[in-house]
Enzyme design. Sequence first.
Site, mmCIF file in Angstrom:
data_model
loop_
_atom_site.group_PDB
_atom_site.id
_atom_site.type_symbol
_atom_site.label_atom_id
_atom_site.label_comp_id
_atom_site.label_asym_id
_atom_site.label_seq_id
_atom_site.Cartn_x
_atom_site.Cartn_y
_atom_site.Cartn_z
ATOM 1 N N HIS A 295 32.473 49.062 30.533
ATOM 2 C CA HIS A 295 31.594 48.613 31.610
ATOM 3 C C HIS A 295 31.202 49.767 32.512
ATOM 4 O O HIS A 295 31.874 50.798 32.576
ATOM 5 C CB HIS A 295 32.270 47.522 32.438
ATOM 6 C CG HIS A 295 33.501 47.976 33.170
ATOM 7 N ND1 HIS A 295 34.696 48.259 32.538
ATOM 8 C CD2 HIS A 295 33.731 48.202 34.497
ATOM 9 C CE1 HIS A 295 35.593 48.637 33.424
ATOM 10 N NE2 HIS A 295 35.035 48.622 34.616
ATOM 11 N N ASP B 74 30.597 50.060 36.634
ATOM 12 C CA ASP B 74 31.072 49.246 37.750
ATOM 13 C C ASP B 74 29.940 48.532 38.484
ATOM 14 O O ASP B 74 28.904 49.119 38.796
ATOM 15 C CB ASP B 74 31.835 50.120 38.763
ATOM 16 C CG ASP B 74 33.245 50.443 38.289
ATOM 17 O OD1 ASP B 74 33.792 49.691 37.465
ATOM 18 O OD2 ASP B 74 33.796 51.461 38.758
ATOM 19 N N ARG C 87 41.081 53.137 44.234
ATOM 20 C CA ARG C 87 39.677 53.468 43.978
ATOM 21 C C ARG C 87 38.848 53.398 45.245
ATOM 22 O O ARG C 87 38.898 52.414 45.977
ATOM 23 C CB ARG C 87 39.092 52.510 42.933
ATOM 24 C CG ARG C 87 37.694 52.920 42.464
ATOM 25 C CD ARG C 87 37.153 51.934 41.448
ATOM 26 N NE ARG C 87 36.487 50.794 42.078
ATOM 27 C CZ ARG C 87 36.093 49.710 41.422
ATOM 28 N NH1 ARG C 87 36.316 49.604 40.118
ATOM 29 N NH2 ARG C 87 35.465 48.728 42.053
ATOM 30 N N HIS D 181 33.166 53.035 31.346
ATOM 31 C CA HIS D 181 34.579 53.375 31.188
ATOM 32 C C HIS D 181 35.375 52.175 30.723
ATOM 33 O O HIS D 181 34.915 51.032 30.784
ATOM 34 C CB HIS D 181 35.172 53.979 32.467
ATOM 35 C CG HIS D 181 35.072 53.105 33.675
ATOM 36 N ND1 HIS D 181 33.906 52.960 34.412
ATOM 37 C CD2 HIS D 181 35.988 52.305 34.297
ATOM 38 C CE1 HIS D 181 34.107 52.141 35.426
ATOM 39 N NE2 HIS D 181 35.365 51.708 35.367
#
Length: 306
Positions: free
Chosen positions: A95, A97, A269, A254
């Site tokens: 995907h 993000d 993150r 990723h």
Amino acid sequence: MSTLQVVKLGANIGARIDGVEISGDLDAATVAAINDALLEHKVIFFRGQHHLDDDRQLAFARLLGVPTTAHPTVTSRGERILPIDSRYEKANSWHTDVTFVDRIPKASLLRAVTLPTYGGTTTWASTEAAYDRLPAPLRALVENLWAVHTNQYDYATDFDGRHEQLADTEREYREEFRSQYYETEHPVVRVHPETGRRVLLLGHFIKQFVGLSVAESTTLFQLLQNRVIKLENTIRWNWEQGDLAIWDNRATQHYAVADYDDQFRRLSRVTLAGDIPVDVHGERSRVIAGDASHYADVVDPVRLAG
């Protein structure tokens, strides 16, 4: 300026940055060099950043862009920093993000906090390299193709059939993830706002392609995804304590490899706000449902880079 060194790790994606201690006090020349390396290599890695905590990570992120809130819908676990916590979910599907909103993030910074004793690697793929290697007939198709992206996505149902076996923590996370509905139409080929290069915009948030049936969309999606994730387009990172990874979310996909059994894995993150994608004809992405203004402003990357 720091004695920054860029060590290339693969022909199409990936570099390690040496000679820099990450902080919110880095000089402008070093920050510009880091951003340039990010644009060229798509994902960059820093080893030995043991001094970093959430606050220092966030301070450094602000040098590269404008941090978003942690997530458009998952708001219970942090305001600016999203914990990537294996107790809640494992992002083991390819995907980019947050493509279900119109303002796709520029980049994310991911810092190792607690790692399993084995496994838990992350793999990135260059969507620029994938586009560059398309044969002419496929290019003609995808440059005029749009896709519907939505957050009504369930890792378990779609990929490993564990839906009835989900722990309460996982089920609660997924319910929160889908608590507000988003749907956006994006071009399958977007023009990167900083490099001007063409990249593929795909990943698991795609519901179907505009104008195609579900069956046709499924077949075409798999064909294009297979182009993205060719091993030559990828880099796989073995995490160590003190690692920080930064990826260009506009030019990559990723996949977090869930090969560490029931061990605990946690990373922090920070995400940087981006712009609204534009196709090769100058047409911008279209919101169908959901308002992401609380998540992030629409940021002009050229202004930031300048």
